[in-house]
Design a protein around this motif. Structure first.
Motif, PDB file in Angstrom:
ATOM      1  N   UNK A 459       0.797  -1.230   0.000  1.00 48.11           N
ATOM      2  CA  UNK A 459       0.000   0.000   0.000  1.00 48.11           C
ATOM      3  C   UNK A 459       0.826   1.274   0.000  1.00 48.11           C
ATOM      4  N   UNK A 460       2.162   1.165   0.067  1.00 48.80           N
ATOM      5  CA  UNK A 460       3.008   2.358   0.200  1.00 48.80           C
ATOM      6  C   UNK A 460       2.813   3.312  -0.961  1.00 48.80           C
ATOM      7  N   UNK A 461       2.836   2.795  -2.184  1.00 49.30           N
ATOM      8  CA  UNK A 461       2.723   3.675  -3.346  1.00 49.30           C
ATOM      9  C   UNK A 461       1.351   4.322  -3.410  1.00 49.30           C
ATOM     10  N   UNK A 462       0.294   3.556  -3.051  1.00 53.52           N
ATOM     11  CA  UNK A 462      -1.059   4.122  -3.065  1.00 53.52           C
ATOM     12  C   UNK A 462      -1.172   5.265  -2.073  1.00 53.52           C
ATOM     13  N   UNK A 463      -0.638   5.068  -0.850  1.00 49.27           N
ATOM     14  CA  UNK A 463      -0.702   6.110   0.175  1.00 49.27           C
ATOM     15  C   UNK A 463       0.066   7.356  -0.271  1.00 49.27           C
ATOM     16  N   UNK A 464       1.269   7.160  -0.797  1.00 45.55           N
ATOM     17  CA  UNK A 464       2.082   8.307  -1.219  1.00 45.55           C
ATOM     18  C   UNK A 464       1.418   9.037  -2.380  1.00 45.55           C
ATOM     19  N   UNK A 465       0.800   8.307  -3.307  1.00 42.35           N
ATOM     20  CA  UNK A 465       0.099   8.968  -4.412  1.00 42.35           C
ATOM     21  C   UNK A 465      -1.060   9.815  -3.905  1.00 42.35           C
ATOM     22  N   UNK A 466      -1.782   9.324  -2.890  1.00 44.93           N
ATOM     23  CA  UNK A 466      -2.871  10.125  -2.305  1.00 44.93           C
ATOM     24  C   UNK A 466      -2.310  11.361  -1.625  1.00 44.93           C
ATOM     25  N   UNK A 467      -1.193  11.191  -0.939  1.00 45.73           N
ATOM     26  CA  UNK A 467      -0.562  12.338  -0.280  1.00 45.73           C
ATOM     27  C   UNK A 467      -0.147  13.369  -1.320  1.00 45.73           C
ATOM     28  N   UNK A 468       0.481  12.927  -2.404  1.00 44.88           N
ATOM     29  CA  UNK A 468       0.915  13.855  -3.452  1.00 44.88           C
ATOM     30  C   UNK A 468      -0.268  14.569  -4.086  1.00 44.88           C
ATOM     31  N   UNK A 469      -1.379  13.835  -4.302  1.00 39.75           N
ATOM     32  CA  UNK A 469      -2.564  14.459  -4.896  1.00 39.75           C
ATOM     33  C   UNK A 469      -3.119  15.547  -3.982  1.00 39.75           C
ATOM     34  N   UNK A 470      -3.161  15.283  -2.677  1.00 38.89           N
ATOM     35  CA  UNK A 470      -3.666  16.285  -1.733  1.00 38.89           C
ATOM     36  C   UNK A 470      -2.708  17.465  -1.622  1.00 38.89           C
ATOM     37  N   UNK A 471      -1.413  17.207  -1.687  1.00 39.18           N
ATOM     38  CA  UNK A 471      -0.436  18.295  -1.657  1.00 39.18           C
ATOM     39  C   UNK A 471      -0.578  19.156  -2.897  1.00 39.18           C
ATOM     40  N   UNK A 472      -0.773  18.526  -4.076  1.00 37.30           N
ATOM     41  CA  UNK A 472      -0.952  19.280  -5.313  1.00 37.30           C
ATOM     42  C   UNK A 472      -2.223  20.123  -5.270  1.00 37.30           C
ATOM     43  N   UNK A 473      -3.249  19.606  -4.586  1.00 35.65           N
ATOM     44  CA  UNK A 473      -4.515  20.348  -4.492  1.00 35.65           C
ATOM     45  C   UNK A 473      -4.411  21.528  -3.539  1.00 35.65           C
ATOM     46  N   UNK A 474      -3.765  21.348  -2.387  1.00 37.37           N
ATOM     47  CA  UNK A 474      -3.748  22.386  -1.348  1.00 37.37           C
ATOM     48  C   UNK A 474      -2.482  23.251  -1.364  1.00 37.37           C
ATOM     49  N   UNK A 475      -1.401  22.780  -1.970  1.00 34.83           N
ATOM     50  CA  UNK A 475      -0.135  23.494  -2.092  1.00 34.83           C
ATOM     51  C   UNK A 475       0.318  24.111  -0.757  1.00 34.83           C
ATOM     52  N   UNK A 476       0.560  23.292   0.261  1.00 35.16           N
ATOM     53  CA  UNK A 476       0.968  23.842   1.563  1.00 35.16           C
ATOM     54  C   UNK A 476       2.472  24.179   1.578  1.00 35.16           C
ATOM     55  N   UNK A 477       2.839  25.036   2.498  1.00 39.70           N
ATOM     56  CA  UNK A 477       4.264  25.274   2.744  1.00 39.70           C
ATOM     57  C   UNK A 477       4.835  24.152   3.618  1.00 39.70           C
ATOM     58  N   UNK A 478       3.967  23.638   4.532  1.00 35.97           N
ATOM     59  CA  UNK A 478       4.389  22.559   5.429  1.00 35.97           C
ATOM     60  C   UNK A 478       3.376  21.417   5.341  1.00 35.97           C
TER      61      UNK A 478
END
Length: 556
Positions: A459-478
């Motif tokens: 599940x590592x790649x699936x979790x990281x892909x979800x994290x990247x998608x949320x980061x791309x959507x919200x564009x946080x500094x942290x």
């Protein structure tokens, strides 16, 4: 003056009513267990005497070794139909002596497999079939049993070729049904349903079978064309010897029957355990049911396990210990020695109706509705398990049930949830953002994500892909990864997180790890990732992350 010590006298006084309750419960259970045991033997394609043997030897052995106080062990509907399917494949000719040899071999193999499972400490396997899948499997079994008994109930014969062809064949042969046989079955249904409705858990099967025997004798039903059980050997069961040459052929079926015997035994034992009872020990149950099947194999018994309906009778009749099962076994022995000639007069239609009435409870439409109301996906699993039994057969249905359960488990483990965490306004409460709480606050430039579950290669790649998608959507500094709900992290998953941190750093962002439990922290330290992050980016919990981010965001 009495010289009996007070504690001993008190113990004897307490034991007396308990013994009386066990005797009553054992006699009551015998009235239900023995007719059903004979019926289950016919389900398996075996002589009815085999049912009596199964209600005798395995029950005694389990009573001496089992961990449940009230579990009643003999055959069950599920085990009977599985045994019948395996014996039908092993002895297609149906020759009686070959059937009994194959039964002894199958029961011995089931017993040995259960005891081997104990040596390997495989008691946890009982949890591998999910409840919805078990519901579907048992419903399929119930439908198979009902259809299997319909020809006996109608007085017709069909060539068996599978559930759906058999159903079509029964429908086509309906005009050939014998009215008198059908009337006997109808009378049996009236007795069973009427007594159960008026006096729940009464010895209705015993009354129905006694009435069937009396009617057969008085009216000469066999001479009128009604099929009867026929000759039953009287006396103690003769020794049976397994045939080693059948081991290879019977091994797959024995494995499935052993699994189902253990699963049913554990489920029933736990369901009827009271708070004051000792806990049901899964590994001890493997020994007890294994020894019960192994011993029964040498005395003509078919595979056995814990039965729900008979255990319910024991509990509701006031049974307190396995003495109740010993009383039931004694009644089985008395029946073999004294009453066997009378049982030969029993109409097969009566036995068939007893089987149907006590098997139809396996079909639980209400349970399907309840599963669907909670989760549609698990409702589909239940349907698939049921169809697996109907389409592929009962033994293959076990494989289908296990595969569906494992696939369901794998899909859940392989796709853990990743939540965005917010804070309830006006309260120090952190929780996942959801439509039910639209006012929860988030923090500009800070994204707190909480994955839930063990992180590993699947599940590592699936979790990281979800994290990247949320980061791309919200564009946080942290990006603060709250790992408080992650019990363990595997090497592959850690490498994915390290790569995620590196990419964030290259784009000007920052990754913090929050709420690491000891096992996860140890893995992070072993990889040297803690030194790479530094103490400022390893935080105790999500609240600390919010406080630190707000401090860093304040103008200097």
């Amino acid at each position: 003056m009495s010289t009996t010590p007070l504690p001993v006298a008190q113990a004897a006084a307490d034991a007396a009513p308990t013994l009386r309750l066990d005797i009553v419960a054992g006699l009551t259970a015998a009235a239900v267990v023995l007719p059903k045991a004979m019926a289950y033997a016919t389900v398996a394609g075996l002589p009815v005497a085999v049912g009596l043997y199964t209600a005798f030897v395995p029950m005694v052995v389990y009573a001496l070794l089992g961990s449940s106080r009230v579990l009643s062990v003999s055959s069950t509907t599920t085990l009977a139909i599985l045994t019948g399917a395996e014996l039908g494949a092993a002895v297609p000719s149906g020759e009686p002596a070959a059937l009994l040899t194959a039964t002894a071999t199958l029961a011995a193999m089931v017993g040995l497999l259960l005891m081997l499972a104990r040596l390997l400490r495989l008691g946890f396997v009982a949890n591998f079939i999910s409840s919805p899948v078990l519901t579907g499997f048992k419903s399929g079994i119930g439908l198979v049993i009902v259809l299997d008994q319909l020809p006996k109930l109608l007085g017709i014969k069909i060539e068996k070729a599978g559930f759906f062809p058999d159903l079509l064949s029964v429908i086509q042969h309906l005009p050939d049904a014998k009215p008198l046989t059908l009337a006997v079955a109808g009378a049996t249904l009236v007795v069973l349903a009427g007594m159960e409705r008026r006096w729940p858990h009464s010895p209705a099967p015993l009354v129905a079978i006694g009435g069937g025997i009396a009617a057969s004798w008085y009216f000469g039903l066999q001479q009128l064309g009604v099929s009867t059980v026929g000759l039953i050997p009287q006396g103690f069961p003769a020794l049976s010897w397994p045939d080693p040459t059948l081991i290879r052929q019977l091994a797959p079926g024995a494995l499935g029957i052993a699994l189902m015997s253990f699963t049913e035994t554990i489920a029933v034992g736990r369901a009827f355990a009271h708070a004051e009872d000792p806990p049901v020990d899964a590994n001890r149950e493997l020994v007890a049911t294994g020894a019960a099947n192994l011993a029964g194999a040498f005395f003509g018994a078919m595979p056995a396990g814990g039965g729900a309906s008979q255990t319910a009778v024991v509990r509701q009749a006031g049974g307190r210990s396995q003495k109740a099962s010993l009383v039931t076994a004694a009644m089985a022995l008395a029946t073999m020695l004294v009453l066997a000639p009378l049982l030969g007069l029993l109409p097969n239609a009566t036995l068939a109706m007893v089987v149907i009435v006590y098997s139809v409870g396996l079909i639980e439409p209400g349970e399907f509705r309840a599963i669907r109301a909670v989760r549609t996906m698990e409702f589909r699993w239940a349907l698939a398990a049921m169809l697996g039994v109907l389409i592929f057969g009962t033994l293959q249905g076990i494989v289908v049930a296990i595969v569906i359960s494992l696939l369901g488990l794998s899909s859940q483990v392989a796709q853990p949830a990743v939540y965005i965490i917010g804070r309830k306004r006006g309260a120090d409460v952190l929780r996942p953002i959801s439509p039910e709480h639209p006012d929860d606050e988030t923090f500009e430039g800070l994204l707190i994500l909480r994955p839930e579950g063990r992180l590993f290669f699947a599940n590592a790649q699936i979790v990281v892909e979800r994290i990247r998608a949320l980061v791309a959507e919200h564009r946080p500094r942290v990006l603060a990864l709250d790992l408080s709900r992650v019990p363990d992290i595997e090497y592959s998953a850690l490498q994915e997180l390290i790569d995620c941190e590196r990419r964030a750093r290259e784009t000007g962002g920052s990754v913090w790890l929050v709420g690491l439990n000891p096992r996860v922290l140890e893995v992070v330290r072993n990889a040297g990732f803690d030194r790479e992050l530094g103490p400022d980016r390893l935080l105790f919990n999500a609240r600390n992350a919010i406080e630190r981010y707000q401090q860093l965001s304040q103008p200097q």
